[in-house]
Design a protein around this motif. Structure first.
Motif, PDB file in Angstrom:
ATOM      1  N   GLY A   8       0.857  -1.191   0.000  1.00 59.46           N
ATOM      2  CA  GLY A   8       0.000   0.000   0.000  1.00 59.46           C
ATOM      3  C   GLY A   8       0.889   1.235   0.000  1.00 59.46           C
ATOM      4  N   HIS A   9       1.060   1.840  -1.165  1.00 59.60           N
ATOM      5  CA  HIS A   9       2.083   2.886  -1.296  1.00 59.60           C
ATOM      6  C   HIS A   9       1.785   4.149  -0.505  1.00 59.60           C
ATOM      7  N   LYS A  10       0.511   4.459  -0.347  1.00 62.37           N
ATOM      8  CA  LYS A  10       0.135   5.667   0.407  1.00 62.37           C
ATOM      9  C   LYS A  10      -0.507   5.303   1.739  1.00 62.37           C
ATOM     10  N   ALA A  11      -0.626   4.024   2.019  1.00 61.72           N
ATOM     11  CA  ALA A  11      -1.407   3.566   3.179  1.00 61.72           C
ATOM     12  C   ALA A  11      -0.810   4.083   4.490  1.00 61.72           C
ATOM     13  N   THR A  12      -1.652   4.664   5.309  1.00 60.57           N
ATOM     14  CA  THR A  12      -1.195   5.287   6.542  1.00 60.57           C
ATOM     15  C   THR A  12      -0.577   4.277   7.498  1.00 60.57           C
ATOM     16  N   THR A  13       0.394   4.757   8.277  1.00 60.24           N
ATOM     17  CA  THR A  13       1.008   3.917   9.312  1.00 60.24           C
ATOM     18  C   THR A  13       0.523   4.335  10.694  1.00 60.24           C
ATOM     19  N   THR A  14      -0.441   5.255  10.743  1.00 64.51           N
ATOM     20  CA  THR A  14      -0.966   5.737  12.029  1.00 64.51           C
ATOM     21  C   THR A  14      -2.478   5.497  12.079  1.00 64.51           C
ATOM     22  N   THR A  25      -9.029   9.489   3.842  1.00 65.26           N
ATOM     23  CA  THR A  25      -8.220   9.902   5.002  1.00 65.26           C
ATOM     24  C   THR A  25      -7.126   8.902   5.381  1.00 65.26           C
ATOM     25  N   SER A  26      -7.072   7.748   4.728  1.00 62.28           N
ATOM     26  CA  SER A  26      -6.148   6.700   5.191  1.00 62.28           C
ATOM     27  C   SER A  26      -5.101   6.325   4.152  1.00 62.28           C
ATOM     28  N   GLY A  27      -5.015   7.060   3.040  1.00 60.28           N
ATOM     29  CA  GLY A  27      -4.073   6.641   1.979  1.00 60.28           C
ATOM     30  C   GLY A  27      -4.522   5.348   1.326  1.00 60.28           C
ATOM     31  N   ARG A  28      -5.821   5.227   1.127  1.00 60.76           N
ATOM     32  CA  ARG A  28      -6.438   4.092   0.416  1.00 60.76           C
ATOM     33  C   ARG A  28      -6.321   2.753   1.166  1.00 60.76           C
ATOM     34  N   LEU A  29      -6.483   2.833   2.507  1.00 61.38           N
ATOM     35  CA  LEU A  29      -6.567   1.563   3.256  1.00 61.38           C
ATOM     36  C   LEU A  29      -7.772   0.743   2.811  1.00 61.38           C
ATOM     37  N   ASP A  30      -8.757   1.409   2.196  1.00 58.40           N
ATOM     38  CA  ASP A  30      -9.944   0.673   1.722  1.00 58.40           C
ATOM     39  C   ASP A  30      -9.539  -0.431   0.741  1.00 58.40           C
TER      40      ASP A  30
END
Ligand SMILES: C[S@@+](CC[C@H](N)C(=O)[O-])C[C@H]1O[C@@H](n2cnc3c(N)ncnc32)[C@H](O)[C@@H]1O
Length: 208
Positions: A8-14, A25-30
């Motif tokens: 997940g290249h933009k996926a949040t780590t927080t 809001t999550s960098g595409r965690l969806d």
């Protein structure tokens, strides 16, 4: 145990993303939540023989979340509940060693490099899924029940990541000429493994 690895290249780590707006809001965690659903969820149960590693690159340090079917609990088919499980995992303090968040969900610092090093240490060569790869039915690598599959998200894979993956001995495998969503690829791979099309037929042992 079949394993899927999704970057997940933009996926949040927080954990500070909104369950009301997961894509925004999550960098595409969806996307990763749908991959989790595709990897585990079957009608009235989950697959025990699956593991998924989500490589989250949307923060420093990168983190990896592992979901393990054999002891995974509280997973429902909807994205919101899955995202809530990831939120919990991202709220605990992560170290280079795995820490358990909830049953069957683990988190650590480190990204693709660490995941590939682990595979190398175990002598495992992954299959890198890409639409222009070798036809899955003609692949040389072992695609039986214990195979490891690497997939990109909506951004695919960077050239640097591809180099790392190929240096890890991966074979590039295609499951068809069309560019599919990562979660749809996982559904197809699960189906091919279930039906014995890729090697040893494995048995699905659902829990209710
Ligand atoms: C939505 S696609 C990536 C699209 C991205 N824009 C790109 O050009 O790479 C997500 C991932 O699914 C996998 N994938 C998609 N279609 C595939 C196919 N036909 N065969 C094998 N893997 C595929 C690849 O790993 C890809 O990175």
């Amino acid at each position: 145990m079949r394993t899927f690895i999704v970057v997940g290249h933009k996926a949040t780590t927080t954990p500070d993303f909104s369950l009301e707006d997961i894509p925004g809001t999550s960098g595409r965690l969806d996307i990763l939540c749908r991959c989790i659903n595709a990897a585990f969820v079957i009608s009235h149960g989950i697959r025990h023989d699956v593991r998924i590693l989500l490589v989250l690159c949307g923060g420093e340090p990168h983190k990896t979340v592992c979901l393990r079917g054999e002891d995974l609990r509280h997973l429902n088919p909807d994205e919101r509940t899955t995202a809530a499980l990831l939120k919990k995992a991202l709220a605990i303090v992560a170290w280079p060693e795995w820490s358990m968040s909830t049953s069957g969900i683990f988190v650590r610092t480190g990204g693709l490099g660490e995941v590939l090093s682990d595979l190398k240490a175990k002598g495992i060569k992954p299959a890198y899924l890409r639409e222009d790869g070798m036809d899955v039915h003609e692949a040389d690598c072992n695609l039986s029940g214990d195979a490891v599959f690497i997939l990109g998200d909506h951004l695919g894979m960077t050239p640097e990541e591809e180099t790392q993956i190929l240096q890890a001995g991966a074979e590039v495998i295609s499951i068809g000429p069309a560019c599919l969503h990562a979660d749809h690829c996982i559904v197809l791979v699960n189906w091919m493994l279930d039906t014995g099309m890729l090697g040893d037929q494995t048995i699905i042992r659902p829990i209710s």
